[in-house]
Motif scaffolding. Structure first.
Motif, PDB file in Angstrom:
ATOM      1  N   ILE A 110      37.229  -8.330  30.220  1.00  0.00           N
ATOM      2  CA  ILE A 110      36.076  -9.192  30.108  1.00  0.00           C
ATOM      3  C   ILE A 110      35.240  -9.087  30.464  1.00  0.00           C
ATOM      4  O   ILE A 110      34.856  -9.318  31.419  1.00  0.00           O
ATOM      5  N   GLY A 111      34.028  -9.423  29.914  1.00  0.00           N
ATOM      6  CA  GLY A 111      32.451  -9.645  30.735  1.00  0.00           C
ATOM      7  C   GLY A 111      32.379  -8.079  31.506  1.00  0.00           C
ATOM      8  O   GLY A 111      32.857  -6.996  31.683  1.00  0.00           O
ATOM      9  N   ASP A 112      31.895  -8.745  32.481  1.00  0.00           N
ATOM     10  CA  ASP A 112      31.903  -7.642  33.891  1.00  0.00           C
ATOM     11  C   ASP A 112      32.536  -6.679  34.193  1.00  0.00           C
ATOM     12  O   ASP A 112      32.245  -5.760  34.646  1.00  0.00           O
ATOM     13  N   ALA A 113      33.820  -7.053  34.392  1.00  0.00           N
ATOM     14  CA  ALA A 113      34.844  -6.471  34.634  1.00  0.00           C
ATOM     15  C   ALA A 113      34.987  -5.224  33.616  1.00  0.00           C
ATOM     16  O   ALA A 113      35.543  -3.920  33.794  1.00  0.00           O
ATOM     17  N   ALA A 114      34.247  -5.680  32.250  1.00  0.00           N
ATOM     18  CA  ALA A 114      34.557  -4.373  31.199  1.00  0.00           C
ATOM     19  C   ALA A 114      33.286  -3.843  30.834  1.00  0.00           C
ATOM     20  O   ALA A 114      33.306  -2.469  31.508  1.00  0.00           O
ATOM     21  N   HIS A 115      31.732  -4.513  31.642  1.00  0.00           N
ATOM     22  CA  HIS A 115      30.726  -3.471  31.355  1.00  0.00           C
ATOM     23  C   HIS A 115      29.350  -4.094  31.890  1.00  0.00           C
ATOM     24  O   HIS A 115      28.608  -4.623  31.012  1.00  0.00           O
ATOM     25  N   ALA A 116      30.045  -4.456  32.889  1.00  0.00           N
ATOM     26  CA  ALA A 116      28.624  -5.152  33.581  1.00  0.00           C
ATOM     27  C   ALA A 116      27.231  -4.413  33.895  1.00  0.00           C
ATOM     28  O   ALA A 116      27.036  -3.728  33.288  1.00  0.00           O
ATOM     29  N   THR A 117      26.347  -5.556  33.912  1.00  0.00           N
ATOM     30  CA  THR A 117      25.195  -5.160  33.946  1.00  0.00           C
ATOM     31  C   THR A 117      24.500  -5.388  34.433  1.00  0.00           C
ATOM     32  O   THR A 117      24.170  -6.452  34.733  1.00  0.00           O
ATOM     33  N   ALA A 118      22.766  -4.495  35.221  1.00  0.00           N
ATOM     34  CA  ALA A 118      21.941  -4.886  36.035  1.00  0.00           C
ATOM     35  C   ALA A 118      21.684  -6.411  35.244  1.00  0.00           C
ATOM     36  O   ALA A 118      21.528  -6.460  34.081  1.00  0.00           O
ATOM     37  N   PRO A 119      21.436  -7.207  36.422  1.00  0.00           N
ATOM     38  CA  PRO A 119      20.417  -8.528  36.115  1.00  0.00           C
ATOM     39  C   PRO A 119      19.195  -8.364  35.092  1.00  0.00           C
ATOM     40  O   PRO A 119      18.888  -9.261  35.160  1.00  0.00           O
ATOM     41  N   HIS A 120      18.403  -7.593  35.353  1.00  0.00           N
ATOM     42  CA  HIS A 120      17.594  -7.069  34.484  1.00  0.00           C
ATOM     43  C   HIS A 120      16.780  -7.577  33.479  1.00  0.00           C
ATOM     44  O   HIS A 120      15.491  -8.366  33.280  1.00  0.00           O
ATOM     45  N   ILE A 121      17.249  -7.713  32.431  1.00  0.00           N
ATOM     46  CA  ILE A 121      16.996  -8.736  30.966  1.00  0.00           C
ATOM     47  C   ILE A 121      17.710  -9.765  31.335  1.00  0.00           C
ATOM     48  O   ILE A 121      17.992 -10.402  29.853  1.00  0.00           O
ATOM     49  N   GLY A 122      18.400  -9.985  31.841  1.00  0.00           N
ATOM     50  CA  GLY A 122      19.104 -11.543  31.897  1.00  0.00           C
ATOM     51  C   GLY A 122      20.117 -11.523  30.372  1.00  0.00           C
ATOM     52  O   GLY A 122      20.613 -12.712  30.067  1.00  0.00           O
ATOM     53  N   GLN A 123      21.388 -10.221  30.809  1.00  0.00           N
ATOM     54  CA  GLN A 123      22.769 -10.698  29.363  1.00  0.00           C
ATOM     55  C   GLN A 123      23.488 -10.853  30.487  1.00  0.00           C
ATOM     56  O   GLN A 123      24.158 -10.739  29.860  1.00  0.00           O
ATOM     57  N   GLY A 124      23.874 -10.591  31.385  1.00  0.00           N
ATOM     58  CA  GLY A 124      25.743 -10.805  31.961  1.00  0.00           C
ATOM     59  C   GLY A 124      26.437 -11.620  31.913  1.00  0.00           C
ATOM     60  O   GLY A 124      27.553 -11.664  30.839  1.00  0.00           O
ATOM     61  N   ALA A 125      25.295 -13.062  31.897  1.00  0.00           N
ATOM     62  CA  ALA A 125      26.822 -14.251  31.441  1.00  0.00           C
ATOM     63  C   ALA A 125      26.330 -14.228  29.800  1.00  0.00           C
ATOM     64  O   ALA A 125      27.821 -14.913  29.335  1.00  0.00           O
ATOM     65  N   SER A 126      25.485 -13.830  29.024  1.00  0.00           N
ATOM     66  CA  SER A 126      25.897 -14.266  27.800  1.00  0.00           C
ATOM     67  C   SER A 126      26.656 -13.277  27.218  1.00  0.00           C
ATOM     68  O   SER A 126      27.198 -13.648  26.037  1.00  0.00           O
ATOM     69  N   LEU A 127      26.401 -11.973  27.378  1.00  0.00           N
ATOM     70  CA  LEU A 127      27.346 -11.259  26.944  1.00  0.00           C
ATOM     71  C   LEU A 127      29.001 -11.577  27.090  1.00  0.00           C
ATOM     72  O   LEU A 127      29.485 -11.390  26.365  1.00  0.00           O
ATOM     73  N   ALA A 128      29.508 -11.598  28.357  1.00  0.00           N
ATOM     74  CA  ALA A 128      30.627 -12.515  28.458  1.00  0.00           C
ATOM     75  C   ALA A 128      31.158 -13.508  27.792  1.00  0.00           C
ATOM     76  O   ALA A 128      31.955 -13.784  27.667  1.00  0.00           O
ATOM     77  N   LEU A 129      29.665 -14.498  27.318  1.00  0.00           N
ATOM     78  CA  LEU A 129      30.421 -14.991  26.473  1.00  0.00           C
ATOM     79  C   LEU A 129      30.723 -15.314  25.345  1.00  0.00           C
ATOM     80  O   LEU A 129      30.984 -15.455  24.440  1.00  0.00           O
ATOM     81  N   GLU A 130      29.822 -13.999  24.933  1.00  0.00           N
ATOM     82  CA  GLU A 130      30.008 -13.858  23.328  1.00  0.00           C
ATOM     83  C   GLU A 130      31.354 -13.064  23.915  1.00  0.00           C
ATOM     84  O   GLU A 130      32.067 -12.388  22.423  1.00  0.00           O
ATOM     85  N   ASP A 131      31.687 -12.247  24.705  1.00  0.00           N
ATOM     86  CA  ASP A 131      33.458 -11.092  24.347  1.00  0.00           C
ATOM     87  C   ASP A 131      33.984 -12.582  24.486  1.00  0.00           C
ATOM     88  O   ASP A 131      35.470 -12.652  23.407  1.00  0.00           O
ATOM     89  N   THR A 132      33.989 -13.869  24.902  1.00  0.00           N
ATOM     90  CA  THR A 132      35.263 -15.004  24.764  1.00  0.00           C
ATOM     91  C   THR A 132      35.394 -14.731  23.137  1.00  0.00           C
ATOM     92  O   THR A 132      36.577 -15.264  22.925  1.00  0.00           O
ATOM     93  N   LEU A 133      34.405 -15.548  22.799  1.00  0.00           N
ATOM     94  CA  LEU A 133      34.588 -15.472  21.235  1.00  0.00           C
ATOM     95  C   LEU A 133      35.058 -14.689  20.225  1.00  0.00           C
ATOM     96  O   LEU A 133      35.295 -14.926  19.606  1.00  0.00           O
ATOM     97  N   VAL A 134      34.535 -13.476  20.061  1.00  0.00           N
ATOM     98  CA  VAL A 134      35.059 -12.900  19.297  1.00  0.00           C
ATOM     99  C   VAL A 134      36.621 -11.861  19.799  1.00  0.00           C
ATOM    100  O   VAL A 134      37.686 -11.916  19.390  1.00  0.00           O
ATOM    101  N   LEU A 135      36.919 -12.196  21.191  1.00  0.00           N
ATOM    102  CA  LEU A 135      38.235 -12.094  21.827  1.00  0.00           C
ATOM    103  C   LEU A 135      39.226 -12.367  21.136  1.00  0.00           C
ATOM    104  O   LEU A 135      40.408 -12.163  20.257  1.00  0.00           O
ATOM    105  N   ALA A 136      38.542 -14.054  21.114  1.00  0.00           N
ATOM    106  CA  ALA A 136      39.286 -14.604  20.412  1.00  0.00           C
ATOM    107  C   ALA A 136      40.147 -14.552  19.160  1.00  0.00           C
ATOM    108  O   ALA A 136      40.821 -14.753  17.969  1.00  0.00           O
ATOM    109  N   GLN A 137      38.673 -14.775  18.117  1.00  0.00           N
ATOM    110  CA  GLN A 137      38.283 -14.010  16.787  1.00  0.00           C
ATOM    111  C   GLN A 137      39.321 -13.392  16.268  1.00  0.00           C
ATOM    112  O   GLN A 137      40.346 -12.753  15.317  1.00  0.00           O
TER     113      GLN A 137
END
Length: 395
Positions: A290-317
């Motif tokens: 999950i997160g950057d291990a699966a889909h690392a993104t450059a920081p220019h639109i500030g989404q790296g941490a937010s995408l990782a957090l989204e992943d956690t909830l979706v994977l648990a679901q």
């Protein structure tokens, strides 16, 4: 069930807290020898990430130090050329974009996990992973000779993920994007700086941004176009004095307070910017990335941490709602991949705009940037408005 989580950055503790919601106990294994809470720069976190984060930790605990997320753009002559406002984000999305220190976000999530009786072990550098098909057990082997067993393993160990390397040795490697980034914090007594927004300047030879935190500290970063990828060893040997001189030379013709901010820096970090344009598989057997291990993104639109957090909830679901892990992991990737790929591409596009154009190109950039900014702001609606309906059953 018991989960092995590799990595105690942002994704690891959040993933453990998400699994706790479905009665799966986790142990987090971190390669670093200690918490390292004082290191690291800052990052942007937008409404889509904050709306997940507040399911794990009180936002007041995280937002003790922050800068605003509103952005004002300027050219090298300090002429205002665009603005991205976020005044209506709370009413639209329930949260508002901010910049926060990575170390504060990390420590808040780790402490929340520890309060939930989730064990964190440091000094555990992963060297191999073995899946036993007969008994369904995953065994992680660490450099200190110890092992850990679990029913599943989640790789939350970032862009240079060891889990990914062990699972998919032939997978695409992180790509250098042609930009270096530096970051630092400063205190400026002789300048009256605006506190309502991030001030971003397309300088004559480099991109520079700064914002003032709620404690009065100046947080800043710089992007340097460099075609050749530097070695990590070379960057690790970079001395603060050398970085200071390099940045001052880069911005010698740019408006203040850029030079003053660089001179006043307490410390300066430098690192190459990478992304992973596409990873075909995120999982194998009882192991998932999950997160950057699966889909690392450059920081220019500030989404790296937010995408990782989204992943956690979706994977648990997905794990909650599907009968077996293979189906859960497959469904997780199908739910997430198109979204993260679009964001990776968008971030790369924004990063490309930070490279230094010629004078002719600068003229048209300055002329068209307000239109470009408005178009990009409208495009972010689908990013910021993303919500995980935890109570909805997937099957």
């Amino acid at each position: 069930m018991k989960a092995i989580i590799i990595g105690c950055g942002i994704a690891g503790p959040a993933m453990a807290l998400a699994l706790k919601k479905i009665d799966i106990q986790s142990v987090i294994y971190e390669a670093k020898p200690d918490t390292d809470d004082e290191k690291g720069a800052f990052l942007g976190i937008s409404p889509n990430g904050l709306n997940v984060l507040k399911q794990y930790v009180a936002l007041d605990e995280v937002l003790t130090e922050y800068t605003p997320g509103k952005i004002r753009f300027f050219n090298s002559r300090n002429k205002a050329i665009g603005v991205i406002d976020n005044a209506d984000q709370i009413s639209r999305y329930g949260s508002q974009t901010v910049q926060i220190k990575r170390s504060l976000l990390n420590s808040s999530l780790r402490k929340a996990a520890q309060r939930a009786d989730i064990r964190v072990e440091f000094g555990k550098y992963l060297v191999s992973v073995v899946q036993n098909e007969e008994n369904g057990i995953v065994t992680a082997h660490f450099a200190d000779g110890s092992t850990a067993e679990g029913d599943l393993l989640i790789g939350c160990d970032g862009i240079h993920s060891v889990v990914r390397q062990k699972l998919f040795p032939d997978a695409p490697k992180p790509e250098y994007t042609g930009l270096l980034s530096t970051a630092g914090t400063s205190n400026l007594a002789n300048f009256s700086l605006p506190t309502d927004a991030i001030h971003m300047t397309f300088g004559e030879r480099g991109f520079f941004a700064y914002a003032v935190s709620n404690h009065g500290e100046v947080w800043w970063f710089n992007n340097i176009a460099q075609t050749t990828e530097p070695s990590r060893q070379a960057l690790n040997r970079s001395e603060k004095a050398d970085l200071t001189e390099r940045l001052l030379a880069l911005h010698r013709n740019d408006p203040e307070p850029i030079a003053a901010t660089i001179r006043a820096a307490h410390s300066i970090e430098i690192y190459p910017i990478y992304d992973i344009p596409f990873l075909p598989e995120w999982h194998q057997g009882r192991i998932c990335l999950i997160g950057d291990a699966a889909h690392a993104t450059a920081p220019h639109i500030g989404q790296g941490a937010s995408l990782a957090l989204e992943d956690t909830l979706v994977l648990a679901q997905c794990i909650r709602d599907f009968a077996d892990l293979s189906t859960a992991f497959t469904h997780f990737q199908s739910l997430r991949q198109a979204r993260v790929q679009a964001i990776i591409q968008q971030a790369r596009k924004v990063g490309d705009s930070k490279t230094v154009p010629n004078r002719f190109q600068q003229f048209f950039r300055d002329l068209l940037l307000p239109l470009f900014v408005r178009l990009e702001a409208r495009k972010m609606e689908w990013v910021y408005g993303y919500q995980v309906d935890w109570h909805r059953k997937l099957v």
